[in-house]
Design a protein around this motif. Structure first.
Motif, PDB file in Angstrom:
ATOM      1  N   LEU A 157       9.060  10.462  -2.292  1.00 36.10           N
ATOM      2  CA  LEU A 157       8.730  11.833  -2.640  1.00 36.10           C
ATOM      3  C   LEU A 157       8.019  11.809  -3.989  1.00 36.10           C
ATOM      4  CD1 LEU A 157      12.080  13.726  -1.866  1.00 36.10           C
ATOM      5  CD2 LEU A 157      10.140  13.396  -0.334  1.00 36.10           C
ATOM      6  N   SER A 158       7.235  12.843  -4.250  1.00 39.33           N
ATOM      7  CA  SER A 158       6.563  12.945  -5.540  1.00 39.33           C
ATOM      8  C   SER A 158       6.871  14.310  -6.156  1.00 39.33           C
ATOM      9  CB  SER A 158       5.046  12.778  -5.372  1.00 39.33           C
ATOM     10  OG  SER A 158       4.387  12.861  -6.626  1.00 39.33           O
ATOM     11  N   GLU A 179      12.954  18.778   7.777  1.00 39.94           N
ATOM     12  CA  GLU A 179      11.918  18.679   8.805  1.00 39.94           C
ATOM     13  C   GLU A 179      10.864  17.656   8.410  1.00 39.94           C
ATOM     14  OE1 GLU A 179       8.246  21.255  10.766  1.00 39.94           O
ATOM     15  OE2 GLU A 179      10.032  22.332  10.070  1.00 39.94           O
ATOM     16  N   THR A 180      10.430  17.734   7.149  1.00 43.14           N
ATOM     17  CA  THR A 180       9.403  16.811   6.670  1.00 43.14           C
ATOM     18  C   THR A 180       9.883  15.366   6.754  1.00 43.14           C
ATOM     19  OG1 THR A 180       8.632  18.509   5.118  1.00 43.14           O
ATOM     20  CG2 THR A 180       7.894  16.253   4.732  1.00 43.14           C
ATOM     21  N   VAL A 218       0.841  -1.192   0.000  1.00 41.99           N
ATOM     22  CA  VAL A 218       0.000   0.000   0.000  1.00 41.99           C
ATOM     23  C   VAL A 218       0.879   1.247   0.000  1.00 41.99           C
ATOM     24  CG1 VAL A 218      -1.752   1.309   1.256  1.00 41.99           C
ATOM     25  CG2 VAL A 218      -1.849  -1.193   1.208  1.00 41.99           C
ATOM     26  N   ALA A 219       0.686   2.074  -1.030  1.00 38.40           N
ATOM     27  CA  ALA A 219       1.395   3.355  -1.129  1.00 38.40           C
ATOM     28  C   ALA A 219       0.375   4.480  -1.094  1.00 38.40           C
ATOM     29  CB  ALA A 219       2.192   3.417  -2.423  1.00 38.40           C
ATOM     30  N   THR A 220       0.583   5.438  -0.213  1.00 38.64           N
ATOM     31  CA  THR A 220      -0.276   6.612  -0.188  1.00 38.64           C
ATOM     32  C   THR A 220       0.582   7.850   0.007  1.00 38.64           C
ATOM     33  OG1 THR A 220      -2.350   7.543   0.646  1.00 38.64           O
ATOM     34  CG2 THR A 220      -0.846   6.593   2.285  1.00 38.64           C
ATOM     35  N   LYS A 221      -0.074   9.013  -0.062  1.00 35.66           N
ATOM     36  CA  LYS A 221       0.652  10.278  -0.053  1.00 35.66           C
ATOM     37  C   LYS A 221      -0.062  11.285   0.841  1.00 35.66           C
ATOM     38  CE  LYS A 221       1.031   9.502  -5.025  1.00 35.66           C
ATOM     39  NZ  LYS A 221      -0.288   8.828  -5.100  1.00 35.66           N
ATOM     40  N   VAL A 255       5.660  12.057   0.184  1.00 41.58           N
ATOM     41  CA  VAL A 255       5.368  13.485   0.226  1.00 41.58           C
ATOM     42  C   VAL A 255       4.762  13.827  -1.133  1.00 41.58           C
ATOM     43  CG1 VAL A 255       6.326  15.798   0.491  1.00 41.58           C
ATOM     44  CG2 VAL A 255       7.353  13.873   1.727  1.00 41.58           C
ATOM     45  N   HIS A 256       3.472  14.153  -1.164  1.00 46.24           N
ATOM     46  CA  HIS A 256       2.767  14.314  -2.447  1.00 46.24           C
ATOM     47  C   HIS A 256       3.314  15.490  -3.252  1.00 46.24           C
ATOM     48  CE1 HIS A 256      -1.438  13.510  -4.404  1.00 46.24           C
ATOM     49  NE2 HIS A 256      -0.488  13.654  -5.296  1.00 46.24           N
ATOM     50  N   ARG A 257       3.530  16.604  -2.590  1.00 40.42           N
ATOM     51  CA  ARG A 257       4.221  17.744  -3.188  1.00 40.42           C
ATOM     52  C   ARG A 257       5.084  18.375  -2.105  1.00 40.42           C
ATOM     53  NH1 ARG A 257       2.512  15.584  -7.058  1.00 40.42           N
ATOM     54  NH2 ARG A 257       1.498  16.486  -8.906  1.00 40.42           N
ATOM     55  N   VAL A 258       6.234  18.868  -2.482  1.00 44.18           N
ATOM     56  CA  VAL A 258       7.171  19.438  -1.526  1.00 44.18           C
ATOM     57  C   VAL A 258       6.662  20.793  -1.047  1.00 44.18           C
ATOM     58  CG1 VAL A 258       9.527  20.276  -1.220  1.00 44.18           C
ATOM     59  CG2 VAL A 258       9.098  18.222  -2.592  1.00 44.18           C
TER      60      VAL A 258
END
Length: 328
Positions: free
Chosen positions: A155-156, A136-137, A81-84, A125-128
């Protein structure tokens, strides 16, 4: 079951092709939950393990949908399972990206609840968030890994320097970005950094948002609410020019007895053993066509001809506002 091979995203082993689930809840018109769950189960039966979603798709509905599919006996064990997270707004609100530590944890806990799982296999991370240091993220994500709530990080749409900084804090398993025959900008700077650091590439929209299949010949044929109606490559003038790409692909595909979409998807598969495309569909028919493309063998001459077929693409991949959030 099928003998769909596996590939590595960093230290994570997944099927060589995943399933993008966004369209089951978001952006591409109306859908049917029961049909979507049937497609999810069929994907798992075919050996597709990587299921890709986000807390943004359908304002959480897509995660809940996958949770329902995985609640069936034996299904959770079959899936990666991959989610963002990162879009802090809801649909219809101005775009707002958050990557601060407090939000990271809150978003993860909410996704775990909607998915009905005790850990997320790959958390992106869907968008930086450009207002927060990526350290930090990723530091907050590393805490979630240490707690067992997340297994691997991604990351995305991140740029090369962000990838380096993030990877220095905690290993990044995957970069998810748009990549296909008609979106190849990451080949120059981003993909070399991924390979240097051992980060796998997960291309979304590997079929050009479905356009490279040849099923769409006018924007007016798309449903109201379909995001493609407002995208530059589907606009009048650009669309007609881009249809010439599809015509060339169809000619090449006919020689191999496959569809234009299968040929375009096979081209993506041949870009490296660290590339795991996630074509999206709501329908089992197209799922099965996509899975079959993973086994299609292409020679160097084939790859050159396919690449040349899409050497002139008309229009940007997003509108100007959305382009501000890519390659962050």
């Amino acid at each position: 079951m099928t003998d769909l091979p596996t590939r590595r995203l960093g230290a994570l082993t997944v099927s060589a092709q995943g399933l993008g689930c966004m369209g089951m809840s978001h952006a591409y018109g109306t859908s049917d939950d029961e049909q979507s769950i049937g497609t999810l189960h069929r994907a798992l039966d075919l050996g597709v393990t990587l299921l890709d979603t986000s807390d943004f798709y359908g304002a959480g509905h897509n995660e809940e949908l996958i949770g329902r599919a995985l609640a069936a006996p034996g299904r959770r064990e079959q899936a990666v399972v991959a989610t963002k997270f990162g879009f802090a707004n809801r649909l219809g609100e101005p775009v707002r990206i958050r990557g601060d530590a407090a939000y990271v944890r809150r978003a993860c806990e909410a996704s775990l609840r909607r998915l009905g799982v005790d850990h997320i296999d790959l958390y992106y991370v869907h968008r930086v968030d450009r207002s927060v240091p990526v350290e930090e993220t990723v530091g907050a994500l590393a805490e979630l890994v240490a707690e067992g709530k997340v297994r691997h990080l991604g990351l995305s749409e991140a740029g090369p320097e962000t990838l380096r900084r993030a990877h220095a804090v905690h290993p990044i398993a995957a970069l998810q970005s748009e990549y296909s025959l008609w979106t190849r900008d990451l080949e120059a700077d981003v993909l070399p950094v991924c390979r240097e650091l051992g980060i796998g590439l997960v291309p979304f929209s590997p079929l050009g948002r479905g356009f490279l299949t040849g099923r769409y010949t006018s924007a007016q044929a798309l449903e109201d609410g379909d995001m493609r109606r407002s995208q530059p490559r589907f606009a009048d003038g650009n669309l007609e020019r881009n249809l010439a790409i599809v015509a060339r692909l169809e000619e090449l595909a006919a020689r191999k007895g496959v569809t234009a979409g299968q040929l375009a998807l096979a081209w993506v598969h041949h870009q490296g053993d660290d590339v795991v495309p996630i074509p999206g569909t709501r329908r089992r028919k197209y799922l099965e066509e996509n899975v079959a493309a993973a086994a299609l063998e292409l020679s160097a001459d084939d790859l050159a001809a396919i690449g040349a077929a899409a050497d002139e693409v008309a229009g940007a991949r997003y509108d100007e506002g959305s382009m501000k959030f890519v390659n962050g």
